[in-house]
Design a protein around this motif. Structure first.
Motif, PDB file in Angstrom:
ATOM      1  N   SER A 199     -39.682  46.115  -1.906  1.00 13.96           N
ATOM      2  CA  SER A 199     -39.331  45.996  -3.320  1.00 13.96           C
ATOM      3  C   SER A 199     -37.958  46.598  -3.609  1.00 13.96           C
ATOM      4  O   SER A 199     -37.148  46.010  -4.331  1.00 13.96           O
ATOM      5  N   ASN A 200     -37.681  47.780  -3.050  1.00  8.19           N
ATOM      6  CA  ASN A 200     -36.372  48.406  -3.238  1.00  8.19           C
ATOM      7  C   ASN A 200     -35.259  47.544  -2.669  1.00  8.19           C
ATOM      8  O   ASN A 200     -34.206  47.380  -3.292  1.00  8.19           O
ATOM      9  N   LYS A 232     -39.104  58.758  -1.121  1.00  2.00           N
ATOM     10  CA  LYS A 232     -38.757  58.283  -2.468  1.00  2.00           C
ATOM     11  C   LYS A 232     -37.729  59.204  -3.126  1.00  2.00           C
ATOM     12  O   LYS A 232     -36.720  58.743  -3.678  1.00  2.00           O
ATOM     13  N   ARG A 260     -43.093  49.262  -1.117  1.00  4.69           N
ATOM     14  CA  ARG A 260     -42.020  49.987  -1.810  1.00  4.69           C
ATOM     15  C   ARG A 260     -40.677  49.708  -1.141  1.00  4.69           C
ATOM     16  O   ARG A 260     -39.675  49.465  -1.805  1.00  4.69           O
TER      17      ARG A 260
END
Length: 191
Positions: A128-129, A64, A125
């Motif tokens: 989604s990104n 991240k 994640r």
């Protein structure tokens, strides 16, 4: 001192999993790698499982942070997609200890509810990104399909490269292939 000790134990866990595998990693192997008493693991993490989960969260957070570091307010959506790919193929993701640890965690996540939850968070994640940027370039439905396809491509290329024990050149070729695939998706579905 606590953050330093916690990080020492997380680093020692990665080293132990890379050397012994997750099943043979013990409090003893971790504490020996860290040069600390085994009681400190219980003090900071409760037990081995708590330390394993903290190590997975550490690796997830590294992914991240690597992406956040690259993105600026002026980053285009196409460039953001390229950064997502670069992050997943970054040098830290190619290190032998990191790759072995990721593989061990993924395999164990099928048998451990908390590791499965963390793996699911990681997967969601990534999608989604990807979807966020794809939605700026095409309709929502196509963007979700492209995000799913691209996530599978990234995971698949990374896994194949790791399992073949390839060198950094192969990681770079896999990264370039994933980028090329994203460009083809944008050309196919973009508005």
């Amino acid at each position: 001192m606590e953050p330093v000790r916690r990080q020492q134990l997380i680093d020692a866990t990665i080293e132990s999993v890379a050397t012994h595998g997750l099943q043979k990693t013990t409090i003893s192997t971790i504490s020996k790698n860290a040069g600390l008493s085994s009681g400190i693991i219980s003090h900071y993490f409760g037990a081995k499982q708590g330390l394993i989960e903290a190590t997975v969260r550490y690796l997830l957070n590294n992914l991240k942070q690597e992406l956040i570091y690259k993105i600026t307010p002026t980053t285009s959506h196409v460039q953001r997609l390229m950064y997502i790919i670069e992050t997943n193929f970054a040098l830290v993701q190619q290190r032998s200890d990191t790759t072995k640890t990721w593989l061990s965690f993924w395999a164990q996540s099928m048998h451990d509810d908390e590791l499965h939850r963390l793996q699911k968070v990681n997967s969601l994640r990534l999608k989604s990104n990807l979807a966020y940027s794809f939605k700026q370039l095409m309709n929502r439905e196509d963007a979700l399909v492209c995000a799913h396809l691209c996530a599978a491509m990234i995971d698949g290329l990374w896994l194949r490269t790791v399992l073949s024990k390839s060198d950094k050149n192969e990681f770079k070729r896999s990264e370039e292939l994933a980028k090329s695939y994203v460009h083809s998706l944008i050309k196919q579905y973009g508005v």
